[in-house]
Design a protein around this motif. Structure first.
Motif, PDB file in Angstrom:
ATOM      1  N   GLN A 286       7.299 -50.803 -11.291  1.00  0.00           N
ATOM      2  CA  GLN A 286       8.085 -50.232 -12.380  1.00  0.00           C
ATOM      3  C   GLN A 286       7.488 -50.565 -13.747  1.00  0.00           C
ATOM      4  N   SER A 287       7.113 -51.817 -13.966  1.00  0.00           N
ATOM      5  CA  SER A 287       6.643 -52.193 -15.294  1.00  0.00           C
ATOM      6  C   SER A 287       5.268 -51.627 -15.612  1.00  0.00           C
ATOM      7  N   THR A 288       4.406 -51.469 -14.612  1.00  0.00           N
ATOM      8  CA  THR A 288       3.110 -50.859 -14.892  1.00  0.00           C
ATOM      9  C   THR A 288       3.265 -49.358 -15.160  1.00  0.00           C
ATOM     10  N   TYR A 289       4.213 -48.718 -14.477  1.00  0.00           N
ATOM     11  CA  TYR A 289       4.511 -47.321 -14.799  1.00  0.00           C
ATOM     12  C   TYR A 289       5.038 -47.215 -16.233  1.00  0.00           C
ATOM     13  N   GLU A 290       5.938 -48.110 -16.606  1.00  0.00           N
ATOM     14  CA  GLU A 290       6.491 -48.083 -17.964  1.00  0.00           C
ATOM     15  C   GLU A 290       5.394 -48.288 -19.001  1.00  0.00           C
ATOM     16  N   ALA A 291       4.377 -49.087 -18.680  1.00  0.00           N
ATOM     17  CA  ALA A 291       3.258 -49.261 -19.601  1.00  0.00           C
ATOM     18  C   ALA A 291       2.582 -47.924 -19.880  1.00  0.00           C
ATOM     19  N   ALA A 292       2.357 -47.143 -18.818  1.00  0.00           N
ATOM     20  CA  ALA A 292       1.725 -45.830 -18.998  1.00  0.00           C
ATOM     21  C   ALA A 292       2.656 -44.847 -19.691  1.00  0.00           C
ATOM     22  N   ALA A 293       3.923 -44.817 -19.265  1.00  0.00           N
ATOM     23  CA  ALA A 293       4.860 -43.817 -19.767  1.00  0.00           C
ATOM     24  C   ALA A 293       5.278 -44.088 -21.212  1.00  0.00           C
ATOM     25  N   GLU A 294       5.554 -45.337 -21.522  1.00  0.00           N
ATOM     26  CA  GLU A 294       5.973 -45.672 -22.885  1.00  0.00           C
ATOM     27  C   GLU A 294       4.820 -45.520 -23.867  1.00  0.00           C
ATOM     28  N   LEU A 295       3.687 -46.127 -23.544  1.00  0.00           N
ATOM     29  CA  LEU A 295       2.544 -46.071 -24.460  1.00  0.00           C
ATOM     30  C   LEU A 295       1.928 -44.680 -24.523  1.00  0.00           C
ATOM     31  N   GLY A 296       2.068 -43.914 -23.438  1.00  0.00           N
ATOM     32  CA  GLY A 296       1.543 -42.555 -23.413  1.00  0.00           C
ATOM     33  C   GLY A 296       2.527 -41.504 -23.877  1.00  0.00           C
ATOM     34  N   LYS A 297       3.736 -41.950 -24.275  1.00  0.00           N
ATOM     35  CA  LYS A 297       4.777 -41.060 -24.809  1.00  0.00           C
ATOM     36  C   LYS A 297       5.148 -39.950 -23.817  1.00  0.00           C
ATOM     37  N   TRP A 298       5.416 -40.341 -22.571  1.00  0.00           N
ATOM     38  CA  TRP A 298       5.904 -39.395 -21.580  1.00  0.00           C
ATOM     39  C   TRP A 298       7.367 -39.075 -21.867  1.00  0.00           C
ATOM     40  N   ASP A 299       7.800 -37.900 -21.449  1.00  0.00           N
ATOM     41  CA  ASP A 299       9.205 -37.511 -21.595  1.00  0.00           C
ATOM     42  C   ASP A 299       9.987 -38.106 -20.422  1.00  0.00           C
ATOM     43  N   ARG A 300      10.290 -39.383 -20.513  1.00  0.00           N
ATOM     44  CA  ARG A 300      10.886 -40.095 -19.383  1.00  0.00           C
ATOM     45  C   ARG A 300      12.254 -39.540 -19.005  1.00  0.00           C
ATOM     46  N   ALA A 301      13.030 -39.096 -19.989  1.00  0.00           N
ATOM     47  CA  ALA A 301      14.367 -38.571 -19.692  1.00  0.00           C
ATOM     48  C   ALA A 301      14.289 -37.347 -18.790  1.00  0.00           C
ATOM     49  N   ALA A 302      13.226 -36.562 -18.939  1.00  0.00           N
ATOM     50  CA  ALA A 302      13.086 -35.347 -18.131  1.00  0.00           C
ATOM     51  C   ALA A 302      12.412 -35.614 -16.791  1.00  0.00           C
ATOM     52  N   LEU A 303      11.740 -36.761 -16.657  1.00  0.00           N
ATOM     53  CA  LEU A 303      10.914 -37.014 -15.477  1.00  0.00           C
ATOM     54  C   LEU A 303      11.530 -37.989 -14.476  1.00  0.00           C
ATOM     55  N   GLU A 304      12.482 -38.790 -14.913  1.00  0.00           N
ATOM     56  CA  GLU A 304      13.041 -39.820 -14.046  1.00  0.00           C
ATOM     57  C   GLU A 304      14.427 -39.435 -13.557  1.00  0.00           C
ATOM     58  N   VAL A 305      14.813 -39.988 -12.403  1.00  0.00           N
ATOM     59  CA  VAL A 305      16.059 -39.589 -11.769  1.00  0.00           C
ATOM     60  C   VAL A 305      16.614 -40.762 -10.976  1.00  0.00           C
ATOM     61  N   ASP A 306      17.911 -40.748 -10.747  1.00  0.00           N
ATOM     62  CA  ASP A 306      18.565 -41.764  -9.924  1.00  0.00           C
ATOM     63  C   ASP A 306      18.504 -41.313  -8.466  1.00  0.00           C
ATOM     64  N   PRO A 307      17.786 -42.043  -7.598  1.00  0.00           N
ATOM     65  CA  PRO A 307      17.678 -41.595  -6.207  1.00  0.00           C
ATOM     66  C   PRO A 307      18.986 -41.686  -5.433  1.00  0.00           C
ATOM     67  N   GLY A 308      19.971 -42.388  -5.992  1.00  0.00           N
ATOM     68  CA  GLY A 308      21.265 -42.513  -5.317  1.00  0.00           C
ATOM     69  C   GLY A 308      22.313 -41.543  -5.820  1.00  0.00           C
ATOM     70  N   ARG A 309      21.871 -40.477  -6.514  1.00  0.00           N
ATOM     71  CA  ARG A 309      22.826 -39.594  -7.190  1.00  0.00           C
ATOM     72  C   ARG A 309      23.745 -38.853  -6.236  1.00  0.00           C
ATOM     73  N   TRP A 310      23.363 -38.648  -4.966  1.00  0.00           N
ATOM     74  CA  TRP A 310      24.200 -37.911  -4.032  1.00  0.00           C
ATOM     75  C   TRP A 310      24.741 -38.777  -2.899  1.00  0.00           C
ATOM     76  N   LEU A 311      24.577 -40.085  -3.011  1.00  0.00           N
ATOM     77  CA  LEU A 311      24.943 -40.940  -1.891  1.00  0.00           C
ATOM     78  C   LEU A 311      26.411 -40.805  -1.483  1.00  0.00           C
ATOM     79  N   ASP A 312      27.311 -40.742  -2.457  1.00  0.00           N
ATOM     80  CA  ASP A 312      28.729 -40.662  -2.149  1.00  0.00           C
ATOM     81  C   ASP A 312      29.046 -39.410  -1.324  1.00  0.00           C
ATOM     82  N   ARG A 313      28.391 -38.294  -1.623  1.00  0.00           N
ATOM     83  CA  ARG A 313      28.659 -37.051  -0.900  1.00  0.00           C
ATOM     84  C   ARG A 313      27.945 -36.998   0.448  1.00  0.00           C
ATOM     85  N   MET A 314      26.913 -37.820   0.594  1.00  0.00           N
ATOM     86  CA  MET A 314      26.173 -37.815   1.846  1.00  0.00           C
ATOM     87  C   MET A 314      26.855 -38.653   2.919  1.00  0.00           C
ATOM     88  N   ARG A 315      27.745 -39.538   2.514  1.00  0.00           N
ATOM     89  CA  ARG A 315      28.379 -40.435   3.476  1.00  0.00           C
ATOM     90  C   ARG A 315      29.486 -39.743   4.235  1.00  0.00           C
TER      91      ARG A 315
END
Length: 315
Positions: A286-315
């Motif tokens: 995670q921290s090495t990715y953040e080094a690339a994304a933060e310093l490289g000015k990636w659009d993190r809000a558009a690229l990252e996601v919560d992998p547990g976003r559907w867990l409640d509905r999947m159970r």
């Protein structure tokens, strides 16, 4: 502290690079042969994703390779110590993994394919190594320690598990977790969505155009490599490398930026001997990715996601 145990052996096994170098280098050439067989039959996918192998429940596999109107698969079984070939027409074949030269492995593998009706006109010369001895002429690499090969596969199982979990947090373009036989490493690569400057190349016995395709877009890559430490190493790098990348604080005890390899390295043994190896590796990824994304000015809000976003509905 150290390697967790289960009935099948250590979850985080001890495997010193110095104790299996001859086997590692032989298996490396064997995986190049099998990888090239996949490459000649699979359609090109961006960044050469069609050439890779994948960690399987028993070793490393090509997955499905298209052939005519059917398909076949080749798997290194590091449990039974066999190379297995399976065809969609029901045909099977294989050979025992044992101490034998690259030349012998090449000849036997091609013979198995011919018996199954599969033609594989590969260029029989390894890539990304120097010297690049043609497979039919390589009698120097001829070692196979089955126990060491099995321990390496168990290292890959841990790396594959944690990197796959890390991959799930990214909704942008991201590679599979796959094994590149050129450098013999397990890798996963995230992309910002922006093109990158042409890569200068420079890998031994590998055309610069190969690297231009592989690094055509801005990326942050991580993986595991059976070198770079006493027991191998997790690695992470960015291309192009943003200013300040090498000085970014990485959240993993034992990790550091290597000027020699131009990437962050976390020695496998530093993770293996930690009270919580999973936490250490997760922090490194995670921290090495953040080094690339933060310093490289990636659009993190558009690229990252919560992998547990559907867990409640999947159970």
């Amino acid at each position: 502290m150290g390697a967790e145990q289960n009935d099948a052996g250590p979850t985080w096994p001890v495997l010193r690079v110095a104790d299996w170098t001859d086997t590692r280098d032989t298996v490396h050439m064997w995986t190049q042969i099998v990888g090239k067989i996949r490459m000649v039959h699979a359609p090109l996918v961006n960044h050469w994703w069609q050439v890779t192998l994948y960690v399987s429940p028993r070793g490393l596999t090509t997955s499905t390779i298209p052939y005519g109107s059917g398909a076949f698969e080749i798997e290194f079984d590091f449990v039974a110590h066999r190379l297995e070939v399976r065809s969609s027409d029901g045909g099977t074949g294989g050979l025992a993994l044992r101490p034998m030269s690259v030349a012998e492995f090449y000849a036997e593998t091609m013979a198995v394919l011919r018996r199954l009706g599969v033609e594989a006109p590969i260029r029989p010369v390894p890539n990304e190594v120097d010297p690049a001895v043609p497979f039919p002429d390589d009698h120097a690499h001829a070692s196979y320690d089955g126990e060491a090969a099995g321990l390496f596969w168990r290292q890959l199982l841990q790396a594959d598990r944690l990197i796959s979990e890390f991959r799930s947090r990214f909704v942008g373009k991201v590679s599979p977790v796959h094994f590149f036989w050129g450098a013999m490493d397990l890798a996963c690569t995230r992309f910002s969505g922006r093109p990158a400057p042409p890569h200068p190349g420079g890998a031994p016995n590998c055309g610069d155009w190969v690297m231009v395709e592989g690094y055509s877009h801005e990326l942050s890559s991580c993986g595991f490599w059976p070198g770079g430490g006493e027991e191998g190493a997790f690695y992470a790098y960015a291309y192009p490398e943003p200013d300040g990348f090498s000085d970014y604080p990485v959240e993993a005890e034992g990790a550091a930026f290597s000027p020699e390899f131009q990437q962050f390295l976390l020695p496998y043994e530093a993770a293996r001997t930690a009270d919580d190896p999973d936490r250490v590796v997760r922090g490194f990824l995670q921290s090495t990715y953040e080094a690339a994304a933060e310093l490289g000015k990636w659009d993190r809000a558009a690229l990252e996601v919560d992998p547990g976003r559907w867990l409640d509905r999947m159970r």
